[in-house]
Enzyme design. Structure first.
Site, mmCIF file in Angstrom:
data_model
loop_
_atom_site.group_PDB
_atom_site.id
_atom_site.type_symbol
_atom_site.label_atom_id
_atom_site.label_comp_id
_atom_site.label_asym_id
_atom_site.label_seq_id
_atom_site.Cartn_x
_atom_site.Cartn_y
_atom_site.Cartn_z
ATOM 1 N N ASP A 111 2.142 -0.779 -1.236
ATOM 2 C CA ASP A 111 1.127 -1.124 -0.248
ATOM 3 C C ASP A 111 -0.082 -1.774 -0.914
ATOM 4 O O ASP A 111 -0.625 -2.770 -0.413
ATOM 5 C CB ASP A 111 0.715 0.097 0.575
ATOM 6 C CG ASP A 111 0.239 1.262 -0.296
ATOM 7 O OD1 ASP A 111 0.561 1.310 -1.491
ATOM 8 O OD2 ASP A 111 -0.461 2.137 0.259
ATOM 9 N N THR A 165 -23.164 22.226 12.617
ATOM 10 C CA THR A 165 -22.112 22.179 11.599
ATOM 11 C C THR A 165 -21.254 20.929 11.731
ATOM 12 O O THR A 165 -20.961 20.239 10.740
ATOM 13 C CB THR A 165 -21.223 23.432 11.701
ATOM 14 O OG1 THR A 165 -22.033 24.593 11.499
ATOM 15 C CG2 THR A 165 -20.116 23.397 10.659
ATOM 16 N N GLY A 169 1.609 1.655 -6.064
ATOM 17 C CA GLY A 169 2.173 1.638 -4.713
ATOM 18 C C GLY A 169 2.361 0.229 -4.183
ATOM 19 O O GLY A 169 1.499 -0.639 -4.380
ATOM 20 N N THR A 184 -5.299 6.793 5.213
ATOM 21 C CA THR A 184 -5.153 8.195 4.827
ATOM 22 C C THR A 184 -5.800 8.427 3.472
ATOM 23 O O THR A 184 -6.554 9.384 3.278
ATOM 24 C CB THR A 184 -3.668 8.580 4.769
ATOM 25 O OG1 THR A 184 -3.061 8.276 6.018
ATOM 26 C CG2 THR A 184 -3.509 10.059 4.472
#
Length: 255
Positions: free
Chosen positions: A104, A179, A102, A127
């Site tokens: 990036d 949780t 990539g 991400t």
């Protein structure tokens, strides 16, 4: 003045360079299911685009890339140039398939080496999480790709019956008492542990102690827990685009 645009999967980072210095920047969510976000229009309005002499893009998301190109073509006569297609990344890429790495990751490595001029580990916590290494000759050696904290949370929500999606932040304690806190602790401390261990493994395998630079949306959050990360540079990718672009211009002048 010229424009650098880093098109990611979740966010799009935009920088305006003037005299090779990052003059202004903004980040917008990469959601083009409706007209471009209002702050994109404000940042890249007709007055601004009218002063821009070049648009240089690095993209890892074809869908978001198309939307940005349509926006620029609508408001400007400039023809955007792409890192990796129109402008080569000026560094050796010593991987099995250099053409598949990539852009990036490559421009991050390029910008990091421009700073250190030595062995460097680059942590990009967005991400996806990438941990890459560049050697003391400025060659990209490869690295790892793992899910980011946001993706991990979404996966638990999407692939279980009742678990919720939670925001990525430091939990109050390691032992979750409910949780949500249990998920948050697992994702947060799991990510911290993963990156810390990877840095240690890289150092052992490379038999050196590289500089460690972090970037990406979660970089500052994670760096506070990982002593090996000595520098956080939010605009590392934009700076890498600048290095590639300016070296490409210099190369064209020489030829």
């Amino acid at each position: 003045m010229w424009l650098a645009i880093d098109i990611g999967n979740t966010n799009i980072h935009i920088g305006i360079f003037e005299n090779d210095v990052l003059h202004a920047s903004c980040s917008v969510k990469a959601d083009f299911s409706h007209p471009p976000p209002e702050n994109l229009g404000k940042f890249l309005g007709p007055d601004t685009l009218g002063k821009i002499q070049a648009v240089i893009l690095s993209s890892v998301n074809p869908e978001n890339e198309t939307a940005i190109l349509e926006y620029i073509r609508k408001h400007s006569l400039l023809k955007p140039q792409f890192i990796g297609r129109d402008i080569p990344v000026p560094m050796p890429v010593l991987t099995d398939h250099p053409e598949k790495v990539g852009t990036d990751r490559l421009v991050n490595a390029l910008a990091a080496f421009e700073i250190t001029k030595n062995w460097t580990i680059i942590v990009d916590a967005g991400t996806a999480i990438t941990v890459d290494v560049v050697n003391n000759n400025g060659a990209f050696l490869g690295g790892i790709i793992a899910p980011g904290m946001g993706i991990s949370s979404k996966a638990l929500r999407d692939y279980t019956a009742v678990l919720p999606e939670i925001s990525a932040k430091r939990p109050k304690s390691v032992v979750g008492k409910n949780t949500e806190d249990a998920i948050r602790s697992g994702i947060y401390w799991g990510t911290v542990g993963m990156i810390s261990k990877l840095i240690s493994l890289f150092c052992d395998e490379l038999e050196c102690q590289p500089a460690v630079i972090a970037t990406g949306g979660d970089a500052q959050l994670l760096a506070s827990e990982i002593p090996a990360i000595t520098t956080v540079l939010p605009y590392l990718t934009l700076e890498g685009i600048k290095v590639a672009y300016k070296r490409g211009l210099a190369s064209n002048v020489r030829t």
